[in-house]
Design a protein around this motif. Sequence first.
Motif, mmCIF file in Angstrom:
data_model
loop_
_atom_site.group_PDB
_atom_site.id
_atom_site.type_symbol
_atom_site.label_atom_id
_atom_site.label_comp_id
_atom_site.label_asym_id
_atom_site.label_seq_id
_atom_site.Cartn_x
_atom_site.Cartn_y
_atom_site.Cartn_z
ATOM 1 N N GLY A 69 65.420 48.809 41.674
ATOM 2 C CA GLY A 69 65.596 48.333 40.317
ATOM 3 C C GLY A 69 64.977 49.310 39.337
ATOM 4 O O GLY A 69 64.963 50.520 39.556
ATOM 5 N N ALA A 70 64.412 48.766 38.285
ATOM 6 C CA ALA A 70 63.823 49.577 37.219
ATOM 7 C C ALA A 70 62.522 50.229 37.684
ATOM 8 O O ALA A 70 61.831 49.737 38.577
ATOM 9 C CB ALA A 70 63.541 48.703 36.001
ATOM 10 N N GLU A 71 62.202 51.335 37.052
ATOM 11 C CA GLU A 71 60.931 52.003 37.304
ATOM 12 C C GLU A 71 59.819 51.302 36.531
ATOM 13 O O GLU A 71 60.018 50.836 35.407
ATOM 14 C CB GLU A 71 61.011 53.468 36.876
ATOM 15 N N VAL A 72 58.648 51.215 37.147
ATOM 16 C CA VAL A 72 57.441 50.774 36.445
ATOM 17 C C VAL A 72 56.927 52.032 35.760
ATOM 18 O O VAL A 72 56.216 52.837 36.356
ATOM 19 C CB VAL A 72 56.388 50.186 37.408
ATOM 20 N N GLU A 73 57.349 52.217 34.529
ATOM 21 C CA GLU A 73 57.108 53.489 33.850
ATOM 22 C C GLU A 73 55.634 53.698 33.528
ATOM 23 O O GLU A 73 54.940 52.774 33.124
ATOM 24 C CB GLU A 73 57.948 53.565 32.581
ATOM 25 N N PRO A 74 55.172 54.928 33.729
ATOM 26 C CA PRO A 74 53.773 55.241 33.431
ATOM 27 C C PRO A 74 53.512 55.205 31.927
ATOM 28 O O PRO A 74 54.430 55.348 31.122
ATOM 29 C CB PRO A 74 53.597 56.655 33.980
ATOM 30 N N ARG A 85 45.575 66.128 42.071
ATOM 31 C CA ARG A 85 46.664 66.895 42.679
ATOM 32 C C ARG A 85 47.966 66.131 42.863
ATOM 33 O O ARG A 85 48.961 66.725 43.272
ATOM 34 C CB ARG A 85 46.225 67.424 44.051
ATOM 35 N N ALA A 86 47.974 64.818 42.609
ATOM 36 C CA ALA A 86 49.168 64.027 42.920
ATOM 37 C C ALA A 86 49.461 62.974 41.853
ATOM 38 O O ALA A 86 48.540 62.427 41.240
ATOM 39 C CB ALA A 86 48.994 63.345 44.279
ATOM 40 N N VAL A 87 50.746 62.732 41.641
ATOM 41 C CA VAL A 87 51.203 61.667 40.752
ATOM 42 C C VAL A 87 52.216 60.810 41.506
ATOM 43 O O VAL A 87 52.912 61.286 42.403
ATOM 44 C CB VAL A 87 51.846 62.200 39.454
ATOM 45 N N MET A 88 52.285 59.538 41.119
ATOM 46 C CA MET A 88 53.218 58.611 41.763
ATOM 47 C C MET A 88 54.110 57.970 40.715
ATOM 48 O O MET A 88 53.664 57.663 39.607
ATOM 49 C CB MET A 88 52.465 57.528 42.534
ATOM 50 N N ARG A 89 55.359 57.792 41.091
ATOM 51 C CA ARG A 89 56.291 56.996 40.309
ATOM 52 C C ARG A 89 56.656 55.787 41.165
ATOM 53 O O ARG A 89 56.810 55.908 42.384
ATOM 54 C CB ARG A 89 57.519 57.813 39.938
ATOM 55 N N VAL A 90 56.753 54.615 40.526
ATOM 56 C CA VAL A 90 56.949 53.355 41.245
ATOM 57 C C VAL A 90 58.183 52.648 40.696
ATOM 58 O O VAL A 90 58.363 52.552 39.477
ATOM 59 C CB VAL A 90 55.709 52.444 41.099
ATOM 60 N N LEU A 136 52.743 46.477 36.156
ATOM 61 C CA LEU A 136 53.760 45.680 36.840
ATOM 62 C C LEU A 136 53.635 44.210 36.447
ATOM 63 O O LEU A 136 54.632 43.560 36.118
ATOM 64 C CB LEU A 136 53.602 45.861 38.343
ATOM 65 N N LEU A 137 52.413 43.684 36.485
ATOM 66 C CA LEU A 137 52.211 42.271 36.132
ATOM 67 C C LEU A 137 52.608 41.999 34.681
ATOM 68 O O LEU A 137 53.204 40.956 34.380
ATOM 69 C CB LEU A 137 50.755 41.864 36.384
ATOM 70 N N GLU A 138 52.311 42.923 33.781
ATOM 71 C CA GLU A 138 52.711 42.764 32.384
ATOM 72 C C GLU A 138 54.224 42.761 32.244
ATOM 73 O O GLU A 138 54.784 41.970 31.483
ATOM 74 C CB GLU A 138 52.095 43.879 31.518
ATOM 75 N N ARG A 139 54.909 43.638 32.962
ATOM 76 C CA ARG A 139 56.374 43.689 32.910
ATOM 77 C C ARG A 139 56.988 42.406 33.440
ATOM 78 O O ARG A 139 57.927 41.886 32.870
ATOM 79 C CB ARG A 139 56.911 44.894 33.661
#
Length: 146
Positions: A69-74, A85-90, A136-139
Amino acid sequence: MTGLISVAGAAVVDSLENPKWLLVARRSAPPQFAGMWEFPGGKLEAGESFEDALHRELLEELGVTVRLGAEVEPQAGTGWPLNERAVMRVWFAELLDGEPRPLQDHDELRWVPLGNGDEASTLPWIPADLPIVQALLERVASGLLG
């Protein structure tokens, strides 16, 4: 090595249209994260998109296929920072096939209610995942999943 390591994560919910439950995974390793909860997923392989990585990782780690579905945008930037050193997209994801099982990297899976967010927000999360949990909870509370 140049650039940041890209990690794809999934917020697996019972329904993309009206989510009531979130599937969370408890890490079994490395030692500093063992026993902490996270979003299932993993690092992108060379030439792999975030979406392709999610499908591969969820099949390997949980034995499931999903619909994204939709991305949980940063809040800013191109991903949620995990460390220097790392980033995540959810992305939100809904099960299509398979019964989730902890096949790799996890020793327990749990469905937690999203209604009031208490259980989801009070689990011992990997620290870098906490801002993602809050977003995520806010969305979910605002109904903004699309």
